[in-house]
Design a protein around this motif. Structure first.
Motif, PDB file in Angstrom:
ATOM      1  N   GLN A   2       0.831  -1.204   0.000  1.00  0.00           N
ATOM      2  CA  GLN A   2       0.000   0.000   0.000  1.00  0.00           C
ATOM      3  C   GLN A   2       0.866   1.255   0.000  1.00  0.00           C
ATOM      4  OE1 GLN A   2      -2.267  -0.722   3.508  1.00  0.00           O
ATOM      5  NE2 GLN A   2      -3.862  -1.879   2.435  1.00  0.00           N
ATOM      6  N   GLU A   3       1.933   1.202   0.746  1.00  0.00           N
ATOM      7  CA  GLU A   3       2.859   2.330   0.799  1.00  0.00           C
ATOM      8  C   GLU A   3       3.486   2.567  -0.572  1.00  0.00           C
ATOM      9  OE1 GLU A   3       6.915   3.030   3.160  1.00  0.00           O
ATOM     10  OE2 GLU A   3       5.249   2.446   4.465  1.00  0.00           O
ATOM     11  N   ALA A   4       3.824   1.490  -1.253  1.00  0.00           N
ATOM     12  CA  ALA A   4       4.418   1.606  -2.586  1.00  0.00           C
ATOM     13  C   ALA A   4       3.426   2.202  -3.568  1.00  0.00           C
ATOM     14  CB  ALA A   4       4.899   0.247  -3.066  1.00  0.00           C
ATOM     15  N   GLU A   5       2.148   1.790  -3.484  1.00  0.00           N
ATOM     16  CA  GLU A   5       1.123   2.355  -4.365  1.00  0.00           C
ATOM     17  C   GLU A   5       0.955   3.846  -4.116  1.00  0.00           C
ATOM     18  OE1 GLU A   5      -2.533   0.168  -4.046  1.00  0.00           O
ATOM     19  OE2 GLU A   5      -1.610  -1.675  -4.748  1.00  0.00           O
ATOM     20  N   ALA A   6       0.936   4.221  -2.831  1.00  0.00           N
ATOM     21  CA  ALA A   6       0.823   5.641  -2.489  1.00  0.00           C
ATOM     22  C   ALA A   6       2.031   6.410  -3.004  1.00  0.00           C
ATOM     23  CB  ALA A   6       0.683   5.812  -0.976  1.00  0.00           C
ATOM     24  N   ALA A   7       3.213   5.810  -2.881  1.00  0.00           N
ATOM     25  CA  ALA A   7       4.433   6.463  -3.368  1.00  0.00           C
ATOM     26  C   ALA A   7       4.383   6.634  -4.879  1.00  0.00           C
ATOM     27  CB  ALA A   7       5.662   5.667  -2.958  1.00  0.00           C
ATOM     28  N   LEU A   8       3.852   5.628  -5.578  1.00  0.00           N
ATOM     29  CA  LEU A   8       3.721   5.729  -7.038  1.00  0.00           C
ATOM     30  C   LEU A   8       2.756   6.848  -7.413  1.00  0.00           C
ATOM     31  CD1 LEU A   8       3.690   1.990  -8.148  1.00  0.00           C
ATOM     32  CD2 LEU A   8       5.466   3.678  -8.577  1.00  0.00           C
ATOM     33  N   SER A   9       1.661   6.969  -6.660  1.00  0.00           N
ATOM     34  CA  SER A   9       0.709   8.049  -6.927  1.00  0.00           C
ATOM     35  C   SER A   9       1.362   9.405  -6.706  1.00  0.00           C
ATOM     36  CB  SER A   9      -0.511   7.924  -6.021  1.00  0.00           C
ATOM     37  OG  SER A   9      -1.207   6.743  -6.302  1.00  0.00           O
ATOM     38  N   ARG A  10       2.111   9.529  -5.596  1.00  0.00           N
ATOM     39  CA  ARG A  10       2.819  10.789  -5.331  1.00  0.00           C
ATOM     40  C   ARG A  10       3.861  11.039  -6.414  1.00  0.00           C
ATOM     41  NH1 ARG A  10       2.898   8.796  -0.115  1.00  0.00           N
ATOM     42  NH2 ARG A  10       5.090   8.265  -0.307  1.00  0.00           N
ATOM     43  N   ALA A  11       4.567   9.982  -6.790  1.00  0.00           N
ATOM     44  CA  ALA A  11       5.599  10.131  -7.821  1.00  0.00           C
ATOM     45  C   ALA A  11       4.967  10.566  -9.141  1.00  0.00           C
ATOM     46  CB  ALA A  11       6.370   8.831  -7.993  1.00  0.00           C
ATOM     47  N   ALA A  12       3.803  10.005  -9.469  1.00  0.00           N
ATOM     48  CA  ALA A  12       3.121  10.384 -10.708  1.00  0.00           C
ATOM     49  C   ALA A  12       2.708  11.853 -10.660  1.00  0.00           C
ATOM     50  CB  ALA A  12       1.902   9.494 -10.941  1.00  0.00           C
ATOM     51  N   LEU A  13       2.207  12.296  -9.495  1.00  0.00           N
ATOM     52  CA  LEU A  13       1.825  13.699  -9.352  1.00  0.00           C
ATOM     53  C   LEU A  13       3.050  14.602  -9.498  1.00  0.00           C
ATOM     54  CD1 LEU A  13      -0.123  16.005  -8.679  1.00  0.00           C
ATOM     55  CD2 LEU A  13       0.312  15.533  -6.259  1.00  0.00           C
ATOM     56  N   TYR A  14       4.135  14.250  -8.807  1.00  0.00           N
ATOM     57  CA  TYR A  14       5.352  15.057  -8.911  1.00  0.00           C
ATOM     58  C   TYR A  14       5.863  15.089 -10.348  1.00  0.00           C
ATOM     59  CZ  TYR A  14       5.876  15.532  -3.842  1.00  0.00           C
ATOM     60  OH  TYR A  14       5.693  15.852  -2.532  1.00  0.00           O
ATOM     61  N   LYS A  15       5.754  13.964 -11.028  1.00  0.00           N
ATOM     62  CA  LYS A  15       6.215  13.898 -12.419  1.00  0.00           C
ATOM     63  C   LYS A  15       5.379  14.833 -13.300  1.00  0.00           C
ATOM     64  CE  LYS A  15       7.282  10.571 -16.043  1.00  0.00           C
ATOM     65  NZ  LYS A  15       7.257   9.175 -16.440  1.00  0.00           N
ATOM     66  N   LYS A  16       4.062  14.808 -13.097  1.00  0.00           N
ATOM     67  CA  LYS A  16       3.190  15.696 -13.865  1.00  0.00           C
ATOM     68  C   LYS A  16       3.479  17.162 -13.536  1.00  0.00           C
ATOM     69  CE  LYS A  16      -0.533  12.364 -14.139  1.00  0.00           C
ATOM     70  NZ  LYS A  16      -1.797  11.955 -13.560  1.00  0.00           N
ATOM     71  N   LEU A  17       3.659  17.435 -12.247  1.00  0.00           N
ATOM     72  CA  LEU A  17       3.983  18.810 -11.845  1.00  0.00           C
ATOM     73  C   LEU A  17       5.309  19.252 -12.442  1.00  0.00           C
ATOM     74  CD1 LEU A  17       2.970  18.951  -8.078  1.00  0.00           C
ATOM     75  CD2 LEU A  17       2.110  20.415  -9.898  1.00  0.00           C
ATOM     76  N   HIS A  18       6.281  18.364 -12.405  1.00  0.00           N
ATOM     77  CA  HIS A  18       7.606  18.711 -12.914  1.00  0.00           C
ATOM     78  C   HIS A  18       7.580  18.979 -14.420  1.00  0.00           C
ATOM     79  CE1 HIS A  18      11.900  19.048 -12.711  1.00  0.00           C
ATOM     80  NE2 HIS A  18      12.022  18.214 -13.722  1.00  0.00           N
ATOM     81  N   ALA A  19       6.652  18.346 -15.132  1.00  0.00           N
ATOM     82  CA  ALA A  19       6.561  18.524 -16.579  1.00  0.00           C
ATOM     83  C   ALA A  19       5.891  19.846 -16.966  1.00  0.00           C
ATOM     84  CB  ALA A  19       5.801  17.351 -17.203  1.00  0.00           C
ATOM     85  N   LEU A  20       5.254  20.500 -16.007  1.00  0.00           N
ATOM     86  CA  LEU A  20       4.603  21.778 -16.314  1.00  0.00           C
ATOM     87  C   LEU A  20       5.649  22.857 -16.590  1.00  0.00           C
ATOM     88  CD1 LEU A  20       1.785  22.035 -13.611  1.00  0.00           C
ATOM     89  CD2 LEU A  20       1.504  21.608 -16.048  1.00  0.00           C
ATOM     90  N   PRO A  21       5.327  23.774 -17.475  1.00  0.00           N
ATOM     91  CA  PRO A  21       6.250  24.895 -17.702  1.00  0.00           C
ATOM     92  C   PRO A  21       6.185  25.877 -16.535  1.00  0.00           C
ATOM     93  CG  PRO A  21       4.265  25.158 -19.039  1.00  0.00           C
ATOM     94  CD  PRO A  21       4.162  23.808 -18.360  1.00  0.00           C
ATOM     95  N   GLU A  22       7.251  26.667 -16.399  1.00  0.00           N
ATOM     96  CA  GLU A  22       7.238  27.747 -15.413  1.00  0.00           C
ATOM     97  C   GLU A  22       6.309  28.827 -15.937  1.00  0.00           C
ATOM     98  OE1 GLU A  22       8.393  27.835 -12.508  1.00  0.00           O
ATOM     99  OE2 GLU A  22       9.774  26.172 -12.519  1.00  0.00           O
ATOM    100  N   PRO A  23       5.643  29.588 -15.174  1.00  0.00           N
ATOM    101  CA  PRO A  23       5.644  29.651 -13.719  1.00  0.00           C
ATOM    102  C   PRO A  23       4.595  28.757 -13.075  1.00  0.00           C
ATOM    103  CG  PRO A  23       4.375  31.480 -14.559  1.00  0.00           C
ATOM    104  CD  PRO A  23       4.872  30.701 -15.762  1.00  0.00           C
ATOM    105  N   TYR A  24       3.871  27.962 -13.886  1.00  0.00           N
ATOM    106  CA  TYR A  24       2.802  27.129 -13.333  1.00  0.00           C
ATOM    107  C   TYR A  24       3.345  26.135 -12.310  1.00  0.00           C
ATOM    108  CZ  TYR A  24       0.599  29.016 -17.483  1.00  0.00           C
ATOM    109  OH  TYR A  24       0.137  29.870 -18.440  1.00  0.00           O
TER     110      TYR A  24
END
Length: 161
Positions: A92-114
């Motif tokens: 369960q912890e790994a699934e949660a980490a994957l979800s967080r990682a996916a969110l961070y990945k999507k956020l990181h792909a956004l252009p600045e300043p978003y």
């Protein structure tokens, strides 16, 4: 111009929250905040006043974080439970980490300043006014940029489906 002591007292909280948003680690953010102000003291003669003090300090903070990342590339922690898969909590912890990682990945792909606006609002808990101050913009600009950043994240979700 404010004295260095006044600058520290006024802006240390901003810089710390900004770094918390970037790093996700309070201890690291504290360490980088100290390094940011050390670098600011060393480079105070280069501050020309074209931007706000908070903007200048956050730029230094971001550079310090990038330096830290180059010296400490991220790694995934492995322990016996996650390798063997014996504990359901680990799964369960790994699934949660994957979800967080996916969110961070999507956020990181956004252009600045978003990207940075979303980090500051969601992870550092800064107000729109504080975000506007960091960028040297208005509170309304921060609100609009945050909204548009969220919309871009939603677009990424629909693109992946």
């Amino acid at each position: 111009m404010l004295s260095l002591d006044e600058i520290y007292r006024e802006y240390a909280g901003y810089v710390y929250h900004y770094l918390c948003a970037l790093t996700g680690d309070a201890a690291l953010a504290e360490e980088l905040t100290q390094e940011t102000f050390y670098q600011a003291v060393k480079g105070i003669h280069r501050f020309d006043g074209r931007s706000g003090v908070s903007t200048w300090l956050c730029a230094i903070a971001k550079n310090q974080w990038k330096v830290w990342l180059r010296k400490n590339p991220p790694t995934l922690p492995l322990n016996e439970e996650t390798v063997t898969g014996t504990a359901p909590a680990a799964e369960q912890e790994a699934e949660a980490a994957l979800s967080r990682a996916a969110l961070y990945k999507k956020l990181h792909a956004l252009p600045e300043p978003y990207r940075e606006t979303l980090y500051l609002r969601l992870f550092a808990g800064l107000s729109y006014r504080e975000i506007g101050d960091i960028f040297g913009k208005t509170e309304n600009w921060a609100r609009v940029t945050f909204y548009r950043g969220k919309e871009k994240l939603k677009e990424k979700d629909t693109d992946e489906e």
